[in-house]
Scaffold this motif. Structure first.
Motif, PDB file in Angstrom:
ATOM      1  N   MET A   1       0.837  -1.196   0.000  1.00 24.99           N
ATOM      2  CA  MET A   1       0.000   0.000   0.000  1.00 24.99           C
ATOM      3  C   MET A   1       0.875   1.251   0.000  1.00 24.99           C
ATOM      4  SD  MET A   1      -3.263  -0.671  -0.059  1.00 24.99           S
ATOM      5  CE  MET A   1      -4.005   0.840   0.568  1.00 24.99           C
ATOM      6  N   ARG A   2       0.459   2.246  -0.769  1.00 23.90           N
ATOM      7  CA  ARG A   2       1.143   3.526  -0.817  1.00 23.90           C
ATOM      8  C   ARG A   2       0.158   4.621  -0.424  1.00 23.90           C
ATOM      9  NH1 ARG A   2       5.804   3.852  -5.136  1.00 23.90           N
ATOM     10  NH2 ARG A   2       6.617   1.744  -4.957  1.00 23.90           N
ATOM     11  N   ASN A  29      -2.711   0.384  -5.755  1.00 24.37           N
ATOM     12  CA  ASN A  29      -3.064   0.401  -4.334  1.00 24.37           C
ATOM     13  C   ASN A  29      -2.620   1.689  -3.646  1.00 24.37           C
ATOM     14  OD1 ASN A  29      -0.324  -0.050  -4.432  1.00 24.37           O
ATOM     15  ND2 ASN A  29      -0.296  -1.759  -2.988  1.00 24.37           N
ATOM     16  N   THR A  30      -2.597   2.804  -4.386  1.00 23.20           N
ATOM     17  CA  THR A  30      -2.226   4.110  -3.845  1.00 23.20           C
ATOM     18  C   THR A  30      -3.468   4.834  -3.331  1.00 23.20           C
ATOM     19  OG1 THR A  30      -0.392   4.282  -5.415  1.00 23.20           O
ATOM     20  CG2 THR A  30      -1.115   6.311  -4.354  1.00 23.20           C
ATOM     21  N   ASP A  33      -4.167  10.232   2.004  1.00 20.44           N
ATOM     22  CA  ASP A  33      -4.469  10.251   3.432  1.00 20.44           C
ATOM     23  C   ASP A  33      -4.932  11.647   3.843  1.00 20.44           C
ATOM     24  OD1 ASP A  33      -4.670   9.863   6.143  1.00 20.44           O
ATOM     25  OD2 ASP A  33      -2.503   9.988   6.509  1.00 20.44           O
ATOM     26  N   GLU A  70       1.643   5.070  11.509  1.00 21.53           N
ATOM     27  CA  GLU A  70       2.644   5.560  10.558  1.00 21.53           C
ATOM     28  C   GLU A  70       4.046   5.344  11.103  1.00 21.53           C
ATOM     29  OE1 GLU A  70       4.313   9.900   9.216  1.00 21.53           O
ATOM     30  OE2 GLU A  70       2.141   9.716   9.507  1.00 21.53           O
ATOM     31  N   PHE A  73       4.764   1.216  11.379  1.00 23.28           N
ATOM     32  CA  PHE A  73       4.642   0.263  10.280  1.00 23.28           C
ATOM     33  C   PHE A  73       5.028   0.797   8.895  1.00 23.28           C
ATOM     34  CE2 PHE A  73       1.420  -0.994  13.480  1.00 23.28           C
ATOM     35  CZ  PHE A  73       1.936  -2.246  13.802  1.00 23.28           C
ATOM     36  N   PHE A  74       5.152   2.107   8.739  1.00 22.57           N
ATOM     37  CA  PHE A  74       5.355   2.648   7.398  1.00 22.57           C
ATOM     38  C   PHE A  74       6.788   3.127   7.163  1.00 22.57           C
ATOM     39  CE2 PHE A  74       0.830   2.590   7.420  1.00 22.57           C
ATOM     40  CZ  PHE A  74       0.434   2.587   6.090  1.00 22.57           C
ATOM     41  N   TRP A  96       9.744  -3.068   1.341  1.00 22.06           N
ATOM     42  CA  TRP A  96       8.768  -2.860   2.416  1.00 22.06           C
ATOM     43  C   TRP A  96       7.403  -2.550   1.801  1.00 22.06           C
ATOM     44  CZ3 TRP A  96       9.242  -4.354   7.193  1.00 22.06           C
ATOM     45  CH2 TRP A  96       8.314  -3.917   8.151  1.00 22.06           C
ATOM     46  N   LEU A  98       4.545  -1.200   2.988  1.00 23.40           N
ATOM     47  CA  LEU A  98       3.755  -0.048   3.423  1.00 23.40           C
ATOM     48  C   LEU A  98       4.595   1.220   3.300  1.00 23.40           C
ATOM     49  CD1 LEU A  98       2.083  -1.579   6.607  1.00 23.40           C
ATOM     50  CD2 LEU A  98       1.085  -1.321   4.329  1.00 23.40           C
ATOM     51  N   TYR A 100       4.727   5.605   2.871  1.00 19.58           N
ATOM     52  CA  TYR A 100       4.009   6.845   3.143  1.00 19.58           C
ATOM     53  C   TYR A 100       4.805   8.000   2.541  1.00 19.58           C
ATOM     54  CZ  TYR A 100       0.868   9.969   5.690  1.00 19.58           C
ATOM     55  OH  TYR A 100      -0.083  10.898   6.010  1.00 19.58           O
TER      56      TYR A 100
END
Length: 287
Positions: A1-2, A29-30, A33, A70, A73-74, A96, A98, A100
């Motif tokens: 996920m981005r 999958n972008t 946020d 964030e 995990f990111f 990786w 995930l 951000y």
């Protein structure tokens, strides 16, 4: 996920959204946020849906929880830490899963390969505009010499913005820009967009000028729409007027911009190559 952080006023939101569209083209999958925009008090909040009627693609959760997630995990990709003019950090695949992304992406290079898609997405709905804007739209559409000029003062005069941004586009720049435009366009009609119309009337030599001063607050986007309908443009170091000029699709348009965007740092990629940079110092004369 981005995930891509959304922040700023309308102009910055448009840059971030354009960057999102490019990323989405390569990585399905972008998501955008909006978690921090819930508490964003400046300008008019998140405006992309209301102004452009874009489909809902955003993600948002409780801000404190989001910051914890964030942090834990990111992997964060900061635009300010990347090599200037390089798109490698955004195009490459990361181990990786995930990611951000944080930045403003204030350059056409982030979406130049899909400019038509961006213009289509950023299409204003004139039916949402007020009566005076509708009337001015018709006037501009029939004016072959329509030149938009954007003068931003207001917050740019505040100490926190003045030294880096506000001091750039002052009277010397506008005198230079008007001189340059007058050389290129015969008998221009200037359509003035400003939060300080009185200053413009007192200081700028505009023999034929129309002053747009009625679009306030949540109707401010209508100024950008009117700018984009003009044939030519004098912009200031503001993403709002950047987009007003860029959304004009005409190939033969003249766009004049300041030679510097920020006082103490270089921004070589911020404007398209065809745009004309003029000095921000005092001109020898005004014509």
């Amino acid at each position: 996920m981005r995930f891509i952080k959304m922040t700023g006023g309308l102009g910055n939101q448009m840059f971030i959204y354009a960057f999102y569209m490019r990323m989405k083209k390569h990585y399905s999958n972008t998501r955008i946020d909006l978690s921090d925009m819930v508490h964003y008090k400046a300008h008019n909040g998140y405006e992309m849906h209301r102004v452009f009627n874009l489909p809902p693609i955003e993600f948002r959760i409780n801000q404190p929880l989001k910051k914890v997630i964030e942090f834990l995990f990111f992997k964060k990709i900061y635009e300010r830490k990347q090599i200037p003019s390089s798109l490698v950090p955004y195009d490459k695949k990361y181990f990786w899963p995930l990611l951000y992304f944080k930045g403003f992406y204030q350059s056409e290079r982030f979406f130049a390969d899909m400019a038509d898609d961006i213009r289509k997405a950023f299409t204003f709905n004139p039916r949402l505009s007020n009566r005076k804007t509708k009337e001015m739209s018709e006037q501009i559409d029939h004016d072959e010499n329509a030149v938009s000029i954007h003068v931003r003062r207001g917050d740019y005069l505040e100490p926190k913005y003045w030294k880096t941004t506000g001091c750039v586009c002052q009277l010397p720049y506008y005198l230079n820009a008007i001189t340059e435009m007058n050389k290129r366009i015969s008998q221009p009609s200037y359509y003035v967009f400003s939060d300080d119309i009185a200053w413009v009337k007192e200081n700028l030599p505009l023999p034929k000028a129309f002053f747009i001063d009625w679009n306030k607050g949540t109707e401010s986007w209508q100024d950008m729409m009117l700018m984009s309908r003009c044939r030519h443009h004098i912009i200031c170091n503001s993403t709002f007027s950047w987009w007003g000029a860029w959304l004009n699709p005409r190939e033969n348009k003249t766009v004049i911009m300041p030679e510097r965007w920020f006082r103490h740092c270089e921004t070589p990629d911020i404007c398209p190559d065809k745009w004309i940079k003029v000095p921000i110092n005092q001109p020898d004369s005004i014509q």
